[in-house]
Design an enzyme around this catalytic site. Structure first.
Site, short mmCIF file in Angstrom:
data_model
loop_
_atom_site.label_atom_id
_atom_site.label_comp_id
_atom_site.label_asym_id
_atom_site.label_seq_id
_atom_site.Cartn_x
_atom_site.Cartn_y
_atom_site.Cartn_z
N GLU A 127 10.07 -0.26 9.10
CA GLU A 127 10.51 -1.17 8.04
C GLU A 127 11.90 -0.72 7.57
O GLU A 127 12.09 0.48 7.34
CB GLU A 127 9.56 -1.16 6.85
CG GLU A 127 9.94 -2.21 5.82
CD GLU A 127 8.99 -2.29 4.63
OE1 GLU A 127 7.98 -1.55 4.60
OE2 GLU A 127 9.28 -3.08 3.72
N ALA A 268 6.78 6.97 1.65
CA ALA A 268 5.73 6.77 2.64
C ALA A 268 5.84 5.37 3.19
O ALA A 268 6.64 4.56 2.70
CB ALA A 268 4.35 6.95 1.99
N GLU A 270 3.46 2.01 4.95
CA GLU A 270 2.11 1.45 5.04
C GLU A 270 1.71 0.91 6.41
O GLU A 270 0.87 0.02 6.49
CB GLU A 270 2.01 0.32 4.02
CG GLU A 270 2.84 -0.94 4.34
CD GLU A 270 4.19 -1.02 3.65
OE1 GLU A 270 4.73 0.03 3.27
OE2 GLU A 270 4.72 -2.14 3.50
N ASN A 271 2.27 1.45 7.52
CA ASN A 271 1.92 0.94 8.85
C ASN A 271 0.42 0.72 8.98
O ASN A 271 -0.38 1.54 8.55
CB ASN A 271 2.34 1.95 9.91
CG ASN A 271 3.70 2.55 9.64
OD1 ASN A 271 4.67 1.83 9.60
ND2 ASN A 271 3.74 3.84 9.37
N HIS A 303 -0.70 3.31 -3.42
CA HIS A 303 0.28 2.24 -3.14
C HIS A 303 0.23 1.84 -1.66
O HIS A 303 0.10 0.65 -1.33
CB HIS A 303 1.68 2.73 -3.53
CG HIS A 303 2.77 1.75 -3.27
ND1 HIS A 303 3.27 0.92 -4.24
CD2 HIS A 303 3.46 1.45 -2.13
CE1 HIS A 303 4.21 0.15 -3.72
NE2 HIS A 303 4.35 0.47 -2.43
N GLU A 304 0.30 2.84 -0.79
CA GLU A 304 0.32 2.51 0.66
C GLU A 304 -1.01 1.91 1.07
O GLU A 304 -1.06 0.98 1.86
CB GLU A 304 0.65 3.74 1.50
CG GLU A 304 1.94 4.47 1.13
CD GLU A 304 3.16 3.58 1.00
OE1 GLU A 304 3.22 2.53 1.66
OE2 GLU A 304 4.07 3.92 0.20
N HIS A 307 -1.27 -1.70 0.14
CA HIS A 307 -0.48 -2.59 1.00
C HIS A 307 -1.33 -3.17 2.13
O HIS A 307 -0.93 -4.18 2.72
CB HIS A 307 0.68 -1.82 1.64
CG HIS A 307 1.96 -1.85 0.86
ND1 HIS A 307 2.47 -3.00 0.29
CD2 HIS A 307 2.89 -0.88 0.61
CE1 HIS A 307 3.63 -2.73 -0.28
NE2 HIS A 307 3.91 -1.45 -0.11
N GLU A 326 6.09 -5.66 -2.58
CA GLU A 326 6.39 -4.42 -3.32
C GLU A 326 6.11 -4.55 -4.82
O GLU A 326 5.49 -3.67 -5.42
CB GLU A 326 7.82 -3.95 -3.06
CG GLU A 326 8.10 -3.58 -1.61
CD GLU A 326 7.15 -2.53 -1.03
OE1 GLU A 326 6.40 -1.90 -1.80
OE2 GLU A 326 7.15 -2.37 0.20
N1 B3K Z 1 7.38 -0.25 2.46
C1 B3K Z 1 7.90 1.08 2.47
C2 B3K Z 1 9.36 1.17 2.23
C3 B3K Z 1 10.18 0.97 3.43
C4 B3K Z 1 11.63 1.27 3.14
C5 B3K Z 1 12.48 0.93 4.29
N2 B3K Z 1 13.87 1.30 4.10
C6 B3K Z 1 7.21 1.97 1.50
C7 B3K Z 1 6.53 1.29 0.38
O1 B3K Z 1 7.12 0.65 -0.45
O2 B3K Z 1 5.35 1.34 0.34
ZN ZN Z 2 5.43 -0.47 -1.07
#
Ligand code: B3K
Ligand code: ZN
Length: 890
Positions: A127, A268, A270-271, A303-304, A307, A326
């Site tokens: 991301e 972190a 969230e893959n 948080h992750e 997601h 977000e």
């Molecule tokens: N979604 C990621 C952030 C990615 C940042 C890329 N430059 C972490 C988060 O907000 O959970």
């Molecule tokens: Zn996030």
């Protein structure tokens, strides 16, 4: 890197993708400089695309292309066109399999985006647009594909090979190689792809969902860190339970994995099924991690995890919708943290961050709406505005709808958009439907930048016994929109009125929509116009209004409270946020008075009402100690600078020190008694009760050391040496190291050297050591930072180290950073230039403090602009840095 001037892309230009990729098969043979990536993509023309062209344009960057085939037929280079950032193939069939082989060099990838090496392990960060550095693809969030990934690597060096989804096959190969194949049944955009190869150990646990499915939970770390994973695992399990209880969301794969890596650009990622974490957001142990660190781990794990629904199952249509995932997810994690600890403390901490940092962003040259209309580099938009203001916007919807309708709206949103790429408008329309109301007037919060100002005036009519409040809202000019062109905001104002015997019953007479709480002492007004008047009936004497309870909207509230009004609010209001805020406002007004005296060359005096109020707080055993600590903590220099028109850093610093030293001296006995009466917990736990006690204790210690009394310097040193947890140890280290008093110097020097000796093998603890030194006062600060940059433990390629040393200096040591000789600015500019070539994302982020140049006097403005201009001349300026510099100089 690019030399032509980068251009912006616009939300209004959004078009659906020309093609869809139903299935993605990836095959990696890991190698530091020649990782072979083979992809088989099942592609078809998008039936919704209205283009007649049969051209396929795939994103791709820094890939050494080996071969391209369509349905097994190899193309020669007349069939395609290779450009720096894309691969164009003319005349593709309606439906086909595209096979591409490329070579990439993870060991040379210092941008930490795409596939790269963190120490000895391979890991990814895709991301927002990192996947295109791995293979050619439609790297945009509205192209969702089902991924199957095989990873091949040396069995001894990389025994653990991970990717998204569930493992479906593994085995040995020739030459000591092995492979693992992973399949993720949930179609996802490429930004959620992840791969890890390393020599890792893991802790395991399991979680049974409400519907009875058993999920394997694994946290992978280096062997030396195995003893620091329990808190993250407990946090993960609490998050999974909470999301089921509060949002009805269950986890969907059979396995959920977290991997900790040292070199990571943010907290972190969230893959799907394979979250990758910065070690700083996953590892925690009492001896090495502060209370704040424990809380951060809990919040980031949550948080992750959250997601998985708000981000992964329902993703974003395009990056202008970033706050869809977000903002909503930050709101969800804030509510989770509030439920796990103290709700009021969490709310105050969030409001503090927003007011000191996000308001500054919204008032600066990089201000942008929660849903931006354009960007040059999306990585620059992972901001406090998109995250924290975005969360406040979701919170306001929650306030306007109430908890029940909000939950119905969220159910509807997930149900309707599951497996899809959605927009902010999709989210709001689900909320509108569930709440049975039109939120069109609310949309200014998403579309307009800038912090609205809400000026409130009061008048009381004793003969009619009416108390009237007049609300005036305005929003300042921001880079893309003049103040007068802005639409009004729908502002929920949660409020009450305090009479001499406590909260009054409210009988509002107004054309404003409002809702009253059960006992009629609290109401939420819904302002929608530039001006509103609200009349309260049956009021016997002028009350004190308690406004924006719980920080009900992210606005700058202006009301002319007298110090006595503030003391009434501090001591009598039943809303914790308003009590804290009243105390802060009292501190601000006292500090401002001192600043004014200093500027006029007068002997400053500190209003005794502040020390009286502080005395009442310290000696009050009925208040939550964490709230007492928050209230006794003076507003930061950053916040004081933010609210000033022109920030005179030196005066702000001196005035704050004078007030602090005055409180310390006049309340020394009370601070000492409270310090001694608070318990010590030999068995460390990161729970709200213990955290509250430690925060108040260390707040008292700070004031006591500020008296420079030899006894308290010695006691701080004893605490430093005997502490069995990092919270107490680092608090003692900080108060000694940051003391401006010469009597503290010997203690500070010893503590800093002992600290490094003790913790040199713990990278995260060493980062705290860098930060404390970055914040130390004194003329020699810049030289100290320069020599710390040469220290064996510093590494400019590790973002945590850069943030710990350079970030802490530029953001948290304003007096030295803004030294009028310009040396602080020069140091930051040098670092940014270096990082521009290696890690543009971090370079752009580090630039932040220089972009605020308009806040300072003309001499400093010139010095700051000169550094910005000199960075702008850098050959090979990245898009990231270009965007920040050009906007800040515009
Ligand atoms: N979604 C990621 C952030 C990615 C940042 C890329 N430059 C972490 C988060 O907000 O959970
Ligand atoms: Zn996030």
């Amino acid at each position: 890197m690019r030399d032509a001037e980068p251009s912006a892309i616009y939300l209004k230009d959004y078009q659906v993708p020309s093609h869809l990729i139903d299935k993605t098969h990836l095959h990696f043979i890991l190698h530091p400089t020649k990782t072979r990536v083979s992809s088989d993509l099942t592609i078809r023309k998008n039936p919704d695309a209205d283009t007649k062209s049969n051209e396929l344009i795939l994103h791709g960057q820094d890939i050494d292309l080996q071969s391209v085939s369509i349905d097994g037929r190899q193309l020669d280079d007349r069939d395609y066109q290779l450009e720096a950032e894309c691969l164009r193939i003319a005349n593709v069939p309606e439906q086909f399999v595209l096979s591409v082989v490329g070579l990439i060099a993870p060991a040379d990838n210092t941008s930490l985006e795409g596939l790269y090496k963190s120490q000895s392990m391979y890991c990814t960060q895709c991301e927002a647009e990192g996947f295109r550095k791995i293979t050619y693809f439609l790297d945009r969030p509205d192209v969702l594909s089902e991924f199957t990934t095989t990873v091949v690597a040396d069995k001894t060096e990389f025994p653990v090979l991970l990717s998204n989804g569930n493992p479906i096959k593994s085995g040995s190969l020739d030459d000591n190689m092995h492979f693992v194949t992973w399949h993720d049944p949930f179609p996802k955009p490429a930004y959620l792809f992840a791969l890890v190869g390393g020599d890792l150990e893991c802790i395991q646990d399991s979680f049974t969902t409400t519907s009875g499915r058993a999920i394997d939970l694994k946290i992978y770390v280096e062997e030396k860190d195995l003893d620091k994973c329990d808190h993250a695992m407990a946090s993960l399990k609490s998050s999974m339970r909470w999301d089921e209880d509060v949002y009805g969301r269950e986890y969907d794969l059979d396995i959920f994995m977290i991997v900790a890596v040292d070199d990571f650009n943010m907290g972190a990622m969230e893959n799907k099924g394979l979250n990758i974490f910065n070690t700083s957001c996953v590892l925690a142990k009492a001896e090495t991690t502060t209370d704040a660190g424990f809380q951060r781990v809990e919040a980031v794990v949550a948080h992750e995890y959250f997601h998985n629904w708000s981000g992964n199952r329902v993703t974003c249509r395009d990056w202008f919708q970033l706050s869809l995932k977000e903002g909503f997810t930050v709101f969800r994690d804030a509510e989770f943290s509030a439920d796990m600890g103290s709700r009021t403390v969490k709310r105050v901490e969030d409001a503090k961050l927003l007011r000191a940092m996000q308001f500054a962003e919204d008032a600066g040259p990089l201000a942008h709406p929660v849903q931006p209309a354009s960007f040059i580099e999306i990585s620059n938009f992972y901001t406090l505005t998109v995250y924290e203001k975005g969360a406040e916007v979701v919170r306001m919807i929650h306030t306007l709808l109430g908890a029940e309708a909000f939950r119905q709206g969220s159910d509807l949103y997930f149900e309707r958009n599951d497996g899809k790429a959605a927009t902010i408008e999709d989210f709001v329309s689900s909320m509108e439907e569930a709440g049975g109301r039109d939120l069109s007037k609310f949309m200014s919060w998403y579309h307009q930048a800038g912090t609205p100002k809400l000026a409130v005036t009061a008048d009381y009519n004793s003969s009619s016994r009416e108390y009237a409040l007049t609300f005036n809202q305005t929003c300042p000019t921001t880079p893309e929109c003049d103040s007068e062109d802005k639409k009004p905001y729908l502002i929920p104002v949660a409020m009450g009125l305090l009479g001499s015997n406590g909260p009054l019953s409210l009988v509002p007479e107004t054309d404003v929509d409002f809702s009253l709480s059960k006992n009629d002492t609290h109401c939420v007004l819904e302002l929608t116009q530039p001006q509103h008047r609200v009349v309260f009936k049956d009021i016997n004497a002028p009350p004190v209004p308690s406004l924006m309870r719980g920080f009900s909207a992210p606005v700058r509230l202006q009301f002319d409270y007298s110090p006595d009004d503030l003391i009434t609010l501090m001591t009598q209001d039943d809303d914790g946020f308003t009590r804290w805020d009243a105390c802060q406002q009292l501190c601000v007004s006292v500090i401002h008075e001192v600043e004014a005296s200093l500027q006029q060359g007068k002997e400053p005096s500190v209003d005794s009402r502040l020390s009286d109020a502080a005395r009442a707080l310290i000696t009050n055993q009925n208040l939550d100690p964490a709230m007492v600590a928050l209230m006794l903590t003076l507003p930061s220099e950053g916040y004081l600078a933010e609210i000033a028109t022109t920030a005179n850093i030196d005066t702000i610093h001196s005035a704050r020190e004078i007030v602090r030293n005055h409180l310390a001296a006049s309340l020394k006995t009370e601070f000492a008694e409270r310090f001694d009466s608070l318990p010590y917990f030999p068995e460390y736990e990161a729970n709200a009760v213990q955290i509250a006690v430690r925060s108040l204790k260390n707040c008292c210690l700070g004031y006591l050391v500020a008296t420079a009394d030899a006894v308290w310097l010695e006691r701080a040193m004893t605490q430093y040496r005997t502490a069995t947890n990092m919270t107490d140890q680092s608090a003692a280290l900080s108060v000694l190291a940051l003391s401006p008093d010469s009597k503290a110097v010997d203690y500070s020097v010893s503590a800093l050297s002992e600290f490094y000796q003790q913790w040199q093998s713990e990278a995260l603890v060493v980062n705290q050591w860098f930060s404390v030194q970055a914040m130390q006062p004194g003329e020699e600060a810049v030289d100290r930072i320069r020599s710390l940059m040469q220290h064996e433990a510093f590494n400019i390629n590790n973002p945590n180290k850069v943030r710990a040393l350079i970030g802490a200096f530029a953001n948290n040591n304003p007096v030295c950073f803004h030294n009028s000789d310009g040396s602080g600015y020069r140091l930051l500019a040098e670092v940014v230039k270096k990082l521009n070539a290696t890690n543009p994302q971090i370079a752009a982020r580090m630039l932040g403090p220089l972009t605020k140049w308009r806040k300072y006097d003309s001499k400093r403005q010139e010095l700051m602009q000169a550094e910005l201009n000199s960075i702008k001349q850098t050959v090979g300026l990245s898009k990231d840095v270009f965007e920040v510099i050009s906007k800040s100089l515009a």
